[in-house]
Design a protein around this motif. Structure first.
Motif, PDB file in Angstrom:
ATOM      1  N   ASP A 452       0.836  -1.198   0.000  1.00  0.00           N
ATOM      2  CA  ASP A 452       0.000   0.000   0.000  1.00  0.00           C
ATOM      3  C   ASP A 452       0.872   1.249   0.000  1.00  0.00           C
ATOM      4  O   ASP A 452       1.918   1.290   0.669  1.00  0.00           O
ATOM      5  CB  ASP A 452      -0.911   0.011   1.235  1.00  0.00           C
ATOM      6  CG  ASP A 452      -1.951  -1.094   1.182  1.00  0.00           C
ATOM      7  OD1 ASP A 452      -2.211  -1.584   0.074  1.00  0.00           O
ATOM      8  OD2 ASP A 452      -2.470  -1.464   2.255  1.00  0.00           O
ATOM      9  N   GLY A 453       0.438   2.245  -0.748  1.00  0.00           N
ATOM     10  CA  GLY A 453       1.176   3.503  -0.800  1.00  0.00           C
ATOM     11  C   GLY A 453       2.232   3.564  -1.881  1.00  0.00           C
ATOM     12  O   GLY A 453       2.872   4.606  -2.068  1.00  0.00           O
ATOM     13  N   ALA A 454       2.465   2.451  -2.595  1.00  0.00           N
ATOM     14  CA  ALA A 454       3.445   2.471  -3.684  1.00  0.00           C
ATOM     15  C   ALA A 454       2.972   3.403  -4.798  1.00  0.00           C
ATOM     16  O   ALA A 454       1.772   3.562  -5.026  1.00  0.00           O
ATOM     17  CB  ALA A 454       3.661   1.060  -4.227  1.00  0.00           C
ATOM     18  N   PHE A 455       3.940   4.010  -5.478  1.00  0.00           N
ATOM     19  CA  PHE A 455       3.615   4.966  -6.534  1.00  0.00           C
ATOM     20  C   PHE A 455       3.172   4.221  -7.783  1.00  0.00           C
ATOM     21  O   PHE A 455       3.826   3.267  -8.222  1.00  0.00           O
ATOM     22  CB  PHE A 455       4.832   5.840  -6.849  1.00  0.00           C
ATOM     23  CG  PHE A 455       4.578   6.870  -7.909  1.00  0.00           C
ATOM     24  CD1 PHE A 455       4.037   8.109  -7.587  1.00  0.00           C
ATOM     25  CD2 PHE A 455       4.860   6.600  -9.259  1.00  0.00           C
ATOM     26  CE1 PHE A 455       3.793   9.063  -8.571  1.00  0.00           C
ATOM     27  CE2 PHE A 455       4.619   7.543 -10.241  1.00  0.00           C
ATOM     28  CZ  PHE A 455       4.078   8.772  -9.891  1.00  0.00           C
ATOM     29  N   THR A 456       2.091   4.678  -8.389  1.00  0.00           N
ATOM     30  CA  THR A 456       1.578   4.077  -9.625  1.00  0.00           C
ATOM     31  C   THR A 456       1.166   5.172 -10.601  1.00  0.00           C
ATOM     32  O   THR A 456       0.978   6.329 -10.216  1.00  0.00           O
ATOM     33  CB  THR A 456       0.371   3.171  -9.356  1.00  0.00           C
ATOM     34  OG1 THR A 456      -0.671   3.963  -8.753  1.00  0.00           O
ATOM     35  CG2 THR A 456       0.737   2.011  -8.439  1.00  0.00           C
ATOM     36  N   ILE A 457       0.994   4.774 -11.842  1.00  0.00           N
ATOM     37  CA  ILE A 457       0.457   5.638 -12.895  1.00  0.00           C
ATOM     38  C   ILE A 457      -0.703   4.893 -13.524  1.00  0.00           C
ATOM     39  O   ILE A 457      -0.584   3.713 -13.881  1.00  0.00           O
ATOM     40  CB  ILE A 457       1.519   5.986 -13.954  1.00  0.00           C
ATOM     41  CG1 ILE A 457       2.635   6.842 -13.343  1.00  0.00           C
ATOM     42  CG2 ILE A 457       0.906   6.730 -15.131  1.00  0.00           C
ATOM     43  CD1 ILE A 457       3.756   7.179 -14.322  1.00  0.00           C
ATOM     44  N   ALA A 458      -1.800   5.579 -13.717  1.00  0.00           N
ATOM     45  CA  ALA A 458      -3.031   4.921 -14.166  1.00  0.00           C
ATOM     46  C   ALA A 458      -2.878   4.228 -15.509  1.00  0.00           C
ATOM     47  O   ALA A 458      -3.430   3.148 -15.723  1.00  0.00           O
ATOM     48  CB  ALA A 458      -4.169   5.940 -14.222  1.00  0.00           C
ATOM     49  N   ASP A 459      -2.131   4.835 -16.429  1.00  0.00           N
ATOM     50  CA  ASP A 459      -2.043   4.255 -17.768  1.00  0.00           C
ATOM     51  C   ASP A 459      -0.924   3.221 -17.907  1.00  0.00           C
ATOM     52  O   ASP A 459      -0.632   2.757 -19.012  1.00  0.00           O
ATOM     53  CB  ASP A 459      -1.902   5.347 -18.833  1.00  0.00           C
ATOM     54  CG  ASP A 459      -0.641   6.173 -18.653  1.00  0.00           C
ATOM     55  OD1 ASP A 459      -0.015   6.074 -17.595  1.00  0.00           O
ATOM     56  OD2 ASP A 459      -0.289   6.919 -19.595  1.00  0.00           O
ATOM     57  N   VAL A 460      -0.271   2.878 -16.779  1.00  0.00           N
ATOM     58  CA  VAL A 460       0.709   1.784 -16.786  1.00  0.00           C
ATOM     59  C   VAL A 460       0.297   0.794 -15.700  1.00  0.00           C
ATOM     60  O   VAL A 460       0.949   0.692 -14.651  1.00  0.00           O
ATOM     61  CB  VAL A 460       2.146   2.287 -16.567  1.00  0.00           C
ATOM     62  CG1 VAL A 460       3.151   1.138 -16.794  1.00  0.00           C
ATOM     63  CG2 VAL A 460       2.478   3.442 -17.491  1.00  0.00           C
TER      64      VAL A 460
END
Length: 508
Positions: A452-460
């Motif tokens: 939880d809290g890891a950085f993500t990007i919606a389109d990847v």
């Protein structure tokens, strides 16, 4: 004075010639065809005090024009020697004697329609010059010339030679002010090409042309030119980067493609793709998408990715390392291709860059052809793999930007990236140095769900990043934070790679 569209089959010949001509855009064909199909006979005379004369004598008794080769030859010789005014200033006996009595003829004083003059340019421009060819490869003008020059040239050529004087016709829109209004001195929105050249240089003006969709009206104004000046700087900086990093490069350093890392082979694949696009776009006169693709390649794929990743190798690897030799070999190929591809558009900049590496009175980028790109450089599977690698890298870069903004790191080389990925991303990173691609000092790829809290990007989807500080000391040469710094007692401030590079340089 009229030229019949029907009596000698001129309309039929012109319509057939239109069918055989290439039009860019294709809509020009229908427009010109419709005009020729419905036009009346061509009135080629005007009653004015100046212009090219209709050099005809009319029999006063019969009303018939005099058709005599000898008379016409004398008229042609006089006009060639003295200009068109010879027709008006000479006594008619000069042309009619001795075979005809001037009292039997009226001299026509009407002049030719100026469209007839312009329509004849294919004859006295193309056919009179040995370095040119007839018919023309291309006629290029604004859309109003379907009624003017395009049509008069077509009719004049079909009437005298039976075919069109051009192989292709390109139609462009009109130049408008930046807000789409027609340029007007009263509105103060006129943009002078010379003013643009004086302020920005000719290449910026050329870049605006190639960056505009000429099939519609083109807009120009201060903000638009400023935007293209920014684009120009990116393209120029790409060439500067190549020149700087190719200093001293020669064939002894060149590396065979089979020995190159995947990253270099991906760049060669992109060169293969761009070569096909460049050639296809030039053939189709479709420059706007080509301009966008070349700019994106230089600004995004090269400057923001490949150059960014490889600068560490170029600056810090041993001069004879495979990775550095591969990079410099690819940079040399990029330089050869980009200078040739940009030369038709950025004439002066491409020439300046080419002469910086190849000085000499007989050297010019404009004497070159586009480089021939080997088909073997194509690798669709590798391109798909590196598409996923670059997508994953975007997530890492985004996570590091957050860390930098919050001042937890200053440089990406201070970071360690824990990358959580699934399926195809894990497979794509097989054999890839993740830390090198992410420009971090260390990186760990973890197959599985992210915390939880890891950085993500919606389109990847399927990729998450947890950044932290890298462990170790900072190398004073490559600036990476590594545990091995100081392992070489002769060079206690640098990592093992940099120690080896310095030792090798000193030995050389």
């Amino acid at each position: 004075w009229f030229i019949s569209m029907e009596e000698t089959g001129l309309r039929r010949a012109a319509l057939a010639a239109i069918d055989q001509t290439r039009f860019v855009p294709e809509s020009g064909r229908k427009r010109l065809y419709g005009m020729v199909e419905t036009r009346p006979d061509w009135c080629v005379s005007r009653q004015r005090a100046w212009g090219v004369p209709i050099t005809v004598f009319v029999n006063r008794e019969t009303g018939e024009p005099l058709r005599d080769a000898g008379v016409l030859e004398r008229i042609a010789d006089a006009v060639e020697a003295e200009g068109a005014d010879a027709w008006f200033s000479s006594d008619p006996a000069r042309f009619l004697a001795p075979g005809y009595d001037p009292a039997d003829f009226d001299q026509v004083t009407d002049i030719l329609d100026v469209w007839f003059d312009s329509g004849a340019t294919h004859s006295f421009v193309l056919e009179k010059r040995p370095e040119l060819q007839w018919p023309a490869s291309l006629y290029l003008e604004g859309s109003d010339q379907h009624r003017g020059w395009f049509q008069s040239s077509l009719l004049e050529s079909c009437g005298t030679r039976g075919t069109a004087p051009y192989e292709a016709v390109l139609t462009h829109g009109f130049v408008m002010a930046g807000d789409g209004q027609k340029m007007s001195k009263s509105l103060g929105n006129v943009v002078s090409p010379q003013d643009v050249i004086d302020r920005y240089g000719a290449d910026i003006l050329r870049l605006w042309v190639v960056g505009s969709d000429y099939t519609e009206d083109l807009r120009i104004g201060p903000e638009i030119l400023k935007h293209h000046a920014d684009i120009y700087r990116r393209l120029r900086n790409t060439l500067r980067y190549l020149l700087g990093n190719l200093n001293g490069f020669d064939d002894t350093e060149r590396l065979p493609v089979a020995d190159m890392p995947e990253l270099e082979r991906w760049i060669l694949h992109r060169i293969w793709e761009l070569d096909r696009m460049v050639r296809g776009s030039c053939e189709a006169f479709d420059f706007h998408p080509l301009f966008a693709e070349l700019h994106n390649f230089c600004a995004v794929e090269l400057s923001a990715f490949y150059f960014d990743v490889r600068k560490d190798s170029l600056y810090c690897d041993r001069a004879d390392s495979v990775r550095r030799r591969a990079a410099r070999t690819v940079l040399d190929t990029l330089f050869d291709c980009l200078t040739a591809w940009l030369a038709p558009f950025l004439c002066f900049t491409a020439e300046e860059a080419w002469l910086a590496r190849h000085p000499g009175p007989d050297e010019s980028v404009h004497l070159r052809l586009f480089p021939e790109i080997p088909e073997a450089w194509r690798d669709d599977a590798l391109a798909a793999k590196w598409g996923r690698v670059r997508a994953l890298r975007r997530v890492v870069t985004g996570a590091l930007e957050v860390e930098r903004a919050d001042k937890r790191i200053g440089s990406s080389l201070e970071a360690h990236a824990d990358v959580f990925a699934e399926g195809a991303y894990v497979e794509a990173l097989d054999g890839v140095d993740l830390a090198e691609i992410a420009i971090t000092s260390d990186a760990t790829l973890r197959d599985g769900a992210a915390p939880d809290g890891a950085f993500t990007i919606a389109d990847v989807p399927g990729v998450a990043v947890v950044p932290s500080l890298a462990a170790g000391e900072k190398c004073r040469r490559c600036w990476k934070v590594l545990g091995e710094v100081g392992s070489d007692s002769r060079y206690p401030d640098v990592c093992a790679r940099c120690a080896d590079a310095v030792r090798h340089h000193q030995a050389g």
